[in-house]
Design an enzyme around this catalytic site. Structure first.
Site, PDB file in Angstrom:
ATOM      1  N   ASP A   1      56.513  57.015  15.369  1.00  0.00           N
ATOM      2  CA  ASP A   1      56.248  57.150  13.940  1.00  0.00           C
ATOM      3  C   ASP A   1      55.387  56.007  13.422  1.00  0.00           C
ATOM      4  OD1 ASP A   1      57.545  59.495  13.485  1.00  0.00           O
ATOM      5  OD2 ASP A   1      59.388  58.619  12.723  1.00  0.00           O
TER       6      ASP A   1
ATOM      7  N   LYS B   1      53.891  59.725   9.935  1.00  0.00           N
ATOM      8  CA  LYS B   1      53.805  60.487   8.691  1.00  0.00           C
ATOM      9  C   LYS B   1      53.898  59.539   7.507  1.00  0.00           C
ATOM     10  CE  LYS B   1      57.277  63.110   9.920  1.00  0.00           C
ATOM     11  NZ  LYS B   1      58.318  64.133   9.871  1.00  0.00           N
TER      12      LYS B   1
ATOM     13  N   MET C   1      62.211  55.620   0.620  1.00  0.00           N
ATOM     14  CA  MET C   1      61.015  56.468   0.485  1.00  0.00           C
ATOM     15  C   MET C   1      60.860  56.981  -0.947  1.00  0.00           C
ATOM     16  SD  MET C   1      61.771  58.653   3.963  1.00  0.00           S
ATOM     17  CE  MET C   1      63.370  59.151   3.290  1.00  0.00           C
TER      18      MET C   1
END
Length: 505
Positions: free
Chosen positions: A35, A57, A171
């Site tokens: 990631d 991502k 996030m």
């Protein structure tokens, strides 16, 4: 035959926060699917044949969508490979590890989950914010910050607002305004402390402190972007006392290490432990001389020598490899007086079980010659295994007193390729010109020559954008021959003294 998939938590970013079990799996991996938030330095743990695939991502910018990642994991495992899925933080803390595990289970593919340090705890720790504290927070709650339209119905904001424990939104920086408005609308006190922690546990970590009422305006003012987590609660006020990480002497500094890949680890570890970011940019490789007949003969006739002199750790390593290959060990050196140049060479020799008899106070050949000439006689015979491109002064000085058998063991050659996780020459020059590199370290004249060989003579001026640190006077002289200014020179030729040059008091 079906392979196996390991879902591994890479932790929040600090290289050393990976678990031992995770490290073992990386060493055995045939494929690493990683990631964006996983520290790319972990790729160096893997073998040279390991395939590394970036599926990172970012918000609204997916290198590979989740369903394709699932398919990739299964496809590589069906090829019989050991597959590592390296995920930032912990696989099961908003990492979609559960979904990936289910997908593999449904297809009969064996998998194992290796937990990681979640940023919700480890990241706050490095920001000086404990997620719990007996005086003000006896519980904590971790919530996804990825809010969708109508999310007020998905999250019970009234329940969250009534809690006295710590709230952590991962996030969620793009939804900061919604989060603060919903909590205030549900009755949360507007003076409640809030912290925004960006790039937690890394050299570029930054923290913005405010209240539920003003944190959104502060985030706009500072231009806060992902990856950033939001922490809400009284524990934020403890940062003033507990902020240890940002107080480290090299915090925020980016430092280029130009040694060989094998030798750079100690210096890189020291830099990282002091809060900086060590960037490996190897310039040289050590190549032992093949079929070294002269060395083989010397080892068979060690009794004829009275002194053995090592001028570098590389000489120690190559000599002892040859000694072992001949079926001998350190016992055959018992009659010799052994001299070394520099602390690093002394340490390398000690790792072979031998304490050096002589070491000059200055780590240069001239000092060693002066030291030995005080005791040498014309009856002595010195074995001097060293680099094929060693300076000639030491041999000629010692030959004025006694016989010297200098045997080239290895040579230094330019690095031929860019390894996993390393910068290219083009990227280094670009980052230097952009003033993104704080220091560059040079541990020998060879590192200077070959660095310039890698970036090209036309880019020498770019080096003036960083502070250049030299291991000693010979290296300093070499840098100056290229018209470069040396910021500092180490007091002694040791990694500790080299790092001390960068700790600005």
């Amino acid at each position: 035959m079906t392979g196996k998939v390991y879902l591994i938590g890479a932790g929040p970013g600090d290289y050393k926060l990976l678990t031992l079990k995770g490290k073992e799996c990386l060493e055995e991996a045939d494929v690493i699917i990683y990631d964006r938030l996983a520290n790319e330095d972990y790729l160096r743990i893997s073998s040279s044949t390991c395939e590394c695939i970036n599926v990172g991502k970012a918000s609204s910018n997916h290198t590979m969508p989740q369903d394709k990642i699932n398919e990739l994991l299964a496809a590589k495992a069906k090829e019989g490979k050991v597959v590592v899925r390296l995920k930032g933080g912990d696989p099961y803390v908003f990492g979609r590890g559960g979904e990936e595990g289910e997908y593999l289970f449904d297809r009969g593919i064996p998998f194992e989950v290796i937990p990681g340090v979640t940023s919700a705890i480890g990241g706050l720790c490095y920001a000086g914010i404990p997620i719990t504290h007996r005086e003000c927070a006896s519980s904590f709650h971790v919530i996804t910050g990825h809010l969708k339209d109508g999310s007020k119905d998905e999250i019970n904001w009234e329940a969250l607002a009534s809690l006295k424990g710590t709230l952590v939104f991962l996030m969620g920086i793009s939804n900061l305004k919604k989060i603060t408005e919903n909590l205030l609308g549900a009755g949360k006190v507007k003076e409640t402390p809030v912290g925004l922690v960006s790039w937690a546990t890394r050299y570029n970590q930054s923290v913005v402190i405010g209240t539920l009422e003003n944190i959104y305006e502060k985030a706009l003012e500072k231009g806060i972007k992902p990856p950033t987590m939001i922490v809400i609660g009284e524990v934020v006020n403890l940062r003033e006392k507990l902020n240890f990480f940002e107080e480290k002497p090299l915090f925020g500094k980016q430092i280029v290490v130009t040694r060989t890949r094998k030798q750079s680890s100690q210096l890189m570890e020291m830099i990282n432990d002091l809060g900086g970011r060590a960037i490996e940019f190897p310039t040289i490789e050590i190549t032992p001389i093949k079929e070294n007949t002269r060395l083989k003969v010397a080892i068979e006739h060690l009794k004829q020598y009275t002194y053995l002199v090592f001028t570098s750790p590389n000489a120690v390593e190559v000599f002892f490899e040859a000694l072992e290959a001949s079926g001998k060990d350190a016992r055959v050196l018992a009659h010799l007086k052994i001299a070394v140049i520099g602390e690093a060479t002394k340490k390398a020799l000690k790792q072979k079980g031998i304490v050096a008899d002589r070491m000059p106070t200055k780590a240069v050949a001239e000092s060693l010659a002066d030291c030995l000439k005080k005791e040498l006689t014309n009856k002595d015979y010195i074995l001097l295994p060293d680099s094929a491109i060693a300076r000639e002064g030491l041999v000629s000085s010692l030959e004025a007193v006694c016989k010297v058998d200098e045997i080239p063991l290895y040579t230094t050659v330019p690095v031929r390729n860019v390894a996993k996780g390393e910068m290219s020459s083009k990227e280094l020059v670009e980052r230097l010109i952009a003033d993104e590199i704080d220091y560059m370290t040079f541990t020998s004249s060879s590192t200077v020559h070959h660095l310039i060989g890698r970036i090209g003579q036309e880019h020498i001026a770019a080096l003036a954008h960083a502070k250049l640190i030299s291991i000693g006077e010979i290296t300093t002289h070499t840098l100056k021959t290229y018209g470069l200014e040396v910021y500092k020179e180490a007091k002694k030729a040791t990694m500790t003294d080299l790092v001390d040059c960068m700790e600005e008091k």
